[in-house]
Design a protein around this motif. Structure first.
Motif: not given
Length: 315
Positions: A138-145, A147-150, A153-157
């Motif tokens: 559930r917390m693999n490398h893809t999920v970690q990335r 979460l950080v990318a999201t 993106a949300c903070a930028f908006s």
């Protein structure tokens, strides 16, 4: 001050930041204190980041998020303190209109990522303690990335929305900001047009950016507390709680100062108090984070020792 009326309706082309103190005799001491705080913060957080990168023991999701948080803390303090130190050195208190809005954008961008990153860290602790059997999937490398990318993106908006919204306001009279950096509440006070929409935006987006993460963090830790209390051994309970206490301390400082700062709009009398809250937000919190995360964590302490001394663990 220039007063040429520009096409976007802005008469004021620069603001005057009063800074922390107006007494000339205190300014050298303020400069030394904040330069030391800045160097300590940058050094401490980059040391944490280096430890996370080079120490194999710290190549876990929790420390991946901690490394990102350390990078954010360097960014947050770098948005406000170096420019303040430059003004103290040059004895120039003016800041161009565009530079003020740029500082505001980056401050809200980085603080917004902080909000979501702290939430991701709480979710990580929830999965690690409450769902240990499925944690690695559930917390693999893809999920970690993701979460950080999201988070970015949300903070930028959020930051872009506030920056665009405040650029529509007219500043045609007072231009003195009783603070050491540009932020929304102080700019609202100077506007000669209605700030009602901007304040509604700040409240509404604040609920999304801060309220929703707080609910998720609290929910995660309610489940964590319930799971930890079911552990039979006191040693096991202590170890489980110790992995969460540092994060909860940082969450308390970050959200406590943030809520106090932005939920008191229109309070002119509180300007000096705003400076104190601003120092907590932009200087004290990033400076304390490396200490908080390493104080009770032998893995981080050992990694920092090896990074700072140049020695590697041969085991």
């Amino acid at each position: 001050m220039e007063s040429k009326f520009e096409s976007n309706g802005t008469a004021v082309t620069e603001f005057i930041l009063l800074g922390l103190v107006e007494t000339a005799g205190l300014k050298p001491a303020i400069f030394v204190i904040f330069l030391f705080a800045y160097l300590l913060t940058v050094g401490g957080n980059l040391s944490i980041l280096a430890a996370v990168l080079v120490e194999p023991k710290l190549h876990t999701p929790m420390y991946f998020f901690l490394g990102n948080l350390s990078l954010l803390d360097v960014g947050c303090i770098s948005v406000t303190v170096p420019s303040m130190l430059g003004r103290l050195l040059s004895h120039k208190r003016t800041v161009p209109y565009g530079a003020c809005l740029t500082q505001l954008f980056f401050f809200h961008q980085l603080a917004g990522v902080d909000c979501f990153l702290l939430t991701a860290m709480a979710y990580d602790r929830f999965l690690a303690i409450c769902r240990p059997l499925t944690y690695s999937t559930r917390m693999n490398h893809t999920v970690q990335r993701i979460l950080v990318a999201t988070s970015w993106a949300c903070a930028f908006s959020n930051a872009l929305t506030h920056t665009v919204a405040i650029s529509t306001l007219q500043f045609c009279g007072p231009n003195v900001i009783n603070h050491f950096y540009c932020d929304l509440p102080q700019l609202f006070q100077l506007s000669c047009s209605s700030t009602q929409l901007n304040e509604l935006l700040l409240f509404g987006l604040g609920v999304l950016m801060a309220g929703a993460p707080v609910i998720l963090i609290v929910t995660s830790y309610i489940h964590v507390a319930a799971a930890v209390l079911r552990i039979q051994s006191s040693e096991g309970r202590k170890k489980a709680f110790s992995t969460c206490s540092s994060h909860l301390t940082v969450v308390g400082i970050f959200y406590g100062t943030g809520v106090f700062n932005y939920m008191r709009l229109g309070s002119v009398e509180a300007s000096d108090k705003d400076k104190g809250i601003g120092i907590l937000n932009t200087v004290i919190s990033p400076m304390l984070n490396p200490l908080i995360y390493s104080l009770r964590n032998p893995d981080v302490q050992g990694a920092l020792r090896r990074v700072l001394t140049g020695k590697r663990d041969m085991a």
